[in-house]
Design a protein around this motif. Structure first.
Motif, PDB file in Angstrom:
ATOM      1  N   ILE A 106       0.872  -1.172   0.000  1.00  0.00           N
ATOM      2  CA  ILE A 106       0.000   0.000   0.000  1.00  0.00           C
ATOM      3  C   ILE A 106       0.909   1.222   0.000  1.00  0.00           C
ATOM      4  N   TYR A 107       0.794   2.046  -1.029  1.00  0.00           N
ATOM      5  CA  TYR A 107       1.635   3.251  -1.099  1.00  0.00           C
ATOM      6  C   TYR A 107       1.156   4.273  -0.077  1.00  0.00           C
ATOM      7  N   PRO A 108       2.039   5.217   0.283  1.00  0.00           N
ATOM      8  CA  PRO A 108       1.679   6.206   1.312  1.00  0.00           C
ATOM      9  C   PRO A 108       0.386   6.966   1.009  1.00  0.00           C
ATOM     10  N   ASN A 109       0.063   7.106  -0.279  1.00  0.00           N
ATOM     11  CA  ASN A 109      -1.178   7.827  -0.629  1.00  0.00           C
ATOM     12  C   ASN A 109      -2.413   6.937  -0.503  1.00  0.00           C
ATOM     13  N   GLY A 110      -2.204   5.676  -0.073  1.00  0.00           N
ATOM     14  CA  GLY A 110      -3.344   4.785   0.133  1.00  0.00           C
ATOM     15  C   GLY A 110      -3.615   3.829  -1.019  1.00  0.00           C
ATOM     16  N   PRO A 139      -3.996  -5.480 -16.673  1.00  0.00           N
ATOM     17  CA  PRO A 139      -4.367  -4.118 -17.061  1.00  0.00           C
ATOM     18  C   PRO A 139      -3.435  -3.067 -16.448  1.00  0.00           C
ATOM     19  N   SER A 140      -3.468  -1.890 -17.029  1.00  0.00           N
ATOM     20  CA  SER A 140      -2.704  -0.769 -16.507  1.00  0.00           C
ATOM     21  C   SER A 140      -3.109  -0.502 -15.051  1.00  0.00           C
ATOM     22  N   GLY A 141      -2.102  -0.320 -14.196  1.00  0.00           N
ATOM     23  CA  GLY A 141      -2.398  -0.037 -12.793  1.00  0.00           C
ATOM     24  C   GLY A 141      -2.664  -1.276 -11.955  1.00  0.00           C
ATOM     25  N   ALA A 142      -2.467  -2.468 -12.532  1.00  0.00           N
ATOM     26  CA  ALA A 142      -2.781  -3.719 -11.834  1.00  0.00           C
ATOM     27  C   ALA A 142      -1.771  -4.043 -10.729  1.00  0.00           C
ATOM     28  N   GLY A 143      -0.548  -3.535 -10.877  1.00  0.00           N
ATOM     29  CA  GLY A 143       0.467  -3.805  -9.859  1.00  0.00           C
ATOM     30  C   GLY A 143       1.727  -4.477 -10.381  1.00  0.00           C
ATOM     31  N   LYS A 144       1.866  -4.573 -11.705  1.00  0.00           N
ATOM     32  CA  LYS A 144       3.013  -5.276 -12.299  1.00  0.00           C
ATOM     33  C   LYS A 144       4.342  -4.590 -11.969  1.00  0.00           C
ATOM     34  N   SER A 145       4.393  -3.282 -12.195  1.00  0.00           N
ATOM     35  CA  SER A 145       5.646  -2.551 -11.932  1.00  0.00           C
ATOM     36  C   SER A 145       5.990  -2.616 -10.455  1.00  0.00           C
ATOM     37  N   THR A 146       4.989  -2.537  -9.622  1.00  0.00           N
ATOM     38  CA  THR A 146       5.233  -2.606  -8.178  1.00  0.00           C
ATOM     39  C   THR A 146       5.870  -3.947  -7.831  1.00  0.00           C
ATOM     40  N   LEU A 147       5.340  -5.006  -8.401  1.00  0.00           N
ATOM     41  CA  LEU A 147       5.907  -6.337  -8.129  1.00  0.00           C
ATOM     42  C   LEU A 147       7.374  -6.402  -8.574  1.00  0.00           C
ATOM     43  N   ASP A 168      10.815  -4.232 -17.128  1.00  0.00           N
ATOM     44  CA  ASP A 168       9.500  -3.616 -17.038  1.00  0.00           C
ATOM     45  C   ASP A 168       9.145  -3.008 -18.397  1.00  0.00           C
ATOM     46  N   GLU A 169       8.303  -3.678 -19.134  1.00  0.00           N
ATOM     47  CA  GLU A 169       7.917  -3.267 -20.489  1.00  0.00           C
ATOM     48  C   GLU A 169       9.115  -2.907 -21.367  1.00  0.00           C
ATOM     49  N   PRO A 170      10.058  -3.831 -21.525  1.00  0.00           N
ATOM     50  CA  PRO A 170      11.288  -3.504 -22.268  1.00  0.00           C
ATOM     51  C   PRO A 170      11.053  -3.218 -23.745  1.00  0.00           C
ATOM     52  N   ARG A 183      -3.661   0.734  -3.143  1.00  0.00           N
ATOM     53  CA  ARG A 183      -3.380  -0.672  -2.839  1.00  0.00           C
ATOM     54  C   ARG A 183      -2.856  -1.337  -4.103  1.00  0.00           C
ATOM     55  N   ALA A 184      -1.534  -1.402  -4.248  1.00  0.00           N
ATOM     56  CA  ALA A 184      -0.922  -1.893  -5.489  1.00  0.00           C
ATOM     57  C   ALA A 184      -0.882  -3.414  -5.532  1.00  0.00           C
ATOM     58  N   LEU A 185      -0.604  -4.057  -4.391  1.00  0.00           N
ATOM     59  CA  LEU A 185      -0.577  -5.520  -4.331  1.00  0.00           C
ATOM     60  C   LEU A 185      -1.320  -5.980  -3.079  1.00  0.00           C
ATOM     61  N   THR A 228       4.750  -6.899 -19.246  1.00  0.00           N
ATOM     62  CA  THR A 228       4.516  -6.465 -20.633  1.00  0.00           C
ATOM     63  C   THR A 228       3.042  -6.343 -20.985  1.00  0.00           C
ATOM     64  N   HIS A 229       2.779  -5.477 -21.987  1.00  0.00           N
ATOM     65  CA  HIS A 229       1.451  -5.395 -22.608  1.00  0.00           C
ATOM     66  C   HIS A 229       1.506  -5.956 -24.031  1.00  0.00           C
ATOM     67  N   ALA A 230       2.654  -6.564 -24.385  1.00  0.00           N
ATOM     68  CA  ALA A 230       2.848  -6.996 -25.777  1.00  0.00           C
ATOM     69  C   ALA A 230       2.190  -8.347 -26.033  1.00  0.00           C
TER      70      ALA A 230
HETATM   71  N1  LIG Z   1       4.965   5.569  -6.197  1.00  0.00           N
HETATM   72  C1  LIG Z   1       3.626   5.406  -6.113  1.00  0.00           C
HETATM   73  N2  LIG Z   1       2.904   6.113  -5.219  1.00  0.00           N
HETATM   74  C2  LIG Z   1       1.579   5.936  -5.130  1.00  0.00           C
HETATM   75  N3  LIG Z   1       0.867   5.063  -5.865  1.00  0.00           N
HETATM   76  C3  LIG Z   1       1.535   4.338  -6.761  1.00  0.00           C
HETATM   77  C4  LIG Z   1       2.943   4.465  -6.946  1.00  0.00           C
HETATM   78  N4  LIG Z   1       3.330   3.599  -7.919  1.00  0.00           N
HETATM   79  C5  LIG Z   1       2.219   2.974  -8.330  1.00  0.00           C
HETATM   80  N5  LIG Z   1       1.139   3.400  -7.641  1.00  0.00           N
HETATM   81  C6  LIG Z   1      -0.248   2.917  -7.768  1.00  0.00           C
HETATM   82  O1  LIG Z   1      -0.238   1.513  -7.523  1.00  0.00           O
HETATM   83  C7  LIG Z   1      -1.075   0.825  -8.437  1.00  0.00           C
HETATM   84  C8  LIG Z   1      -0.261  -0.182  -9.233  1.00  0.00           C
HETATM   85  O2  LIG Z   1       0.640   0.502 -10.075  1.00  0.00           O
HETATM   86  P1  LIG Z   1       1.746  -0.230 -10.968  1.00  0.00           P
HETATM   87  O3  LIG Z   1       2.617   0.830 -11.564  1.00  0.00           O
HETATM   88  O4  LIG Z   1       2.385  -1.285 -10.178  1.00  0.00           O
HETATM   89  O5  LIG Z   1       0.817  -0.885 -12.112  1.00  0.00           O
HETATM   90  P2  LIG Z   1       1.194  -1.568 -13.492  1.00  0.00           P
HETATM   91  O6  LIG Z   1       0.428  -2.847 -13.550  1.00  0.00           O
HETATM   92  O7  LIG Z   1       2.653  -1.650 -13.645  1.00  0.00           O
HETATM   93  O8  LIG Z   1       0.598  -0.565 -14.568  1.00  0.00           O
HETATM   94  P3  LIG Z   1       1.077  -0.213 -16.071  1.00  0.00           P
HETATM   95  O9  LIG Z   1       0.760  -1.422 -16.902  1.00  0.00           O
HETATM   96  O10 LIG Z   1       0.242   0.964 -16.441  1.00  0.00           O
HETATM   97  O11 LIG Z   1       2.538   0.100 -16.013  1.00  0.00           O
HETATM   98  C9  LIG Z   1      -1.745   1.907  -9.278  1.00  0.00           C
HETATM   99  O12 LIG Z   1      -2.988   2.206  -8.681  1.00  0.00           O
HETATM  100  C10 LIG Z   1      -0.805   3.084  -9.171  1.00  0.00           C
HETATM  101  O13 LIG Z   1      -1.497   4.289  -9.310  1.00  0.00           O
END
Ligand SMILES: Nc1ncnc2c1ncn2[C@@H]1O[C@H](COP(=O)(O)OP(=O)(O)OP(=O)(O)O)[C@@H](O)[C@H]1O
Length: 228
Positions: free
Chosen positions: A10-14, A36-44, A162-164, A16-18, A194-196
């Motif tokens: 959970i990021y500081p702004n609330g 989907p975009s915003g699903a949490g892939k980059s966070t993982l 991450d999406e190379p 919930r990424a994973l 990836t989204h490819a």
């Molecule tokens: N540094 C951050 N601070 C606050 N919220 C964040 C931060 N990074 C990501 N998020 C939020 O966490 C959630 C997951 O984001 P993440 O970047 O992991 O998704 P993603 O699956 O990689 O998306 P995309 O395919 O668009 O790259 C989203 O709701 C995003 O807005």
């Protein structure tokens, strides 16, 4: 090799990424993270090289607990992990050779070895002859090849990407995938967000789909899904 146990972020702004993610990835696997975009892939991905730490749960790589790791241990962890980004992140004022050599210089490899290994690596990724070019003199595909060279020159056990291919045209993207495929064949574990769709469908590797921060699907030899 990689274990996530009950991982939530959970990021500081609330945001919930994973949410309660459990995953095991073995040595030598090639794994696509889709969703989907915003699903949490980059966070993982960020958790894997300790750019972020989880709010709850455990992240282990080769038995090392990344959550309890001390700050001074992080550089050692990063040496065993290669990272590739969508937007390259090359040093703009350094040449191709310098960008790649840098990864060896910072760990104290001798000048001669740096020169030889950098030259071999640039040959491997098809950039022989471009050593003296600066990043802005290269095409997107060439820049990403430099990034691949930089990421693997330390023979990392793990390569995360991450999406190379996100900024590349389809043909150039396939060139990068060929490189990653060959690196994986030599034993490096690869986790790639990836989204490819075409790439995921063609490669028939393990596919983990993340949706709303949870593992929604985990298939050996899977496809991209989300076909409309
Ligand atoms: N540094 C951050 N601070 C606050 N919220 C964040 C931060 N990074 C990501 N998020 C939020 O966490 C959630 C997951 O984001 P993440 O970047 O992991 O998704 P993603 O699956 O990689 O998306 P995309 O395919 O668009 O790259 C989203 O709701 C995003 O807005």
């Amino acid at each position: 090799m990689i274990q996530l146990k009950n991982v939530s972020k959970i990021y500081p702004n609330g945001a919930r990424a994973l949410v309660d993610v459990n995953l095991n990835i073995g040595k030598g696997e090639f794994v696509f993270l889709v969703g989907p975009s915003g699903a949490g892939k980059s966070t993982l991905i960020k958790l894997l090289y300790r750019d972020e730490t989880p709010t709850r749960g455990q992240v282990q790589i080769n038995g090392k607990n990344l959550v309890r790791m001390r700050e001074r241990e992080v550089p050692y962890l990063r040496r065993s992990i290669g990272v590739i980004f969508q937007d390259f992140k090359l040093l703009p004022n350094k040449t191709v050779h310098e960008n790649v050599a840098f990864a060896l210089e910072v760990i104290g490899v001798s000048k001669r070895e740096v020169r030889n290994r950098t030259r071999n690596m640039l040959e491997l990724v098809g950039l022989a002859g471009k050593e003296k070019a600066f990043p802005n003199e290269l095409s997107g595909g060439e820049q990403q090849r430099v990034c691949v060279a930089r990421a693997i020159i330390n023979n990392p056990a793990l390569l995360v990407a991450d999406e190379p291919t996100g900024n590349l045209d389809p043909e150039t993207a396939w060139g990068i995938m060929d490189l990653l495929f060959n690196i994986n064949k030599r034993g490096t574990t690869i986790v790639m967000a990836t989204h490819a769709r075409a790439i995921v469908n063609k490669m028939q590797k393990r596919v983990i789909a993340i949706e709303n921060g949870r593992v929604a699907r985990d298939e050996e030899m899977g496809g991209y899904g989300y076909d409309v």
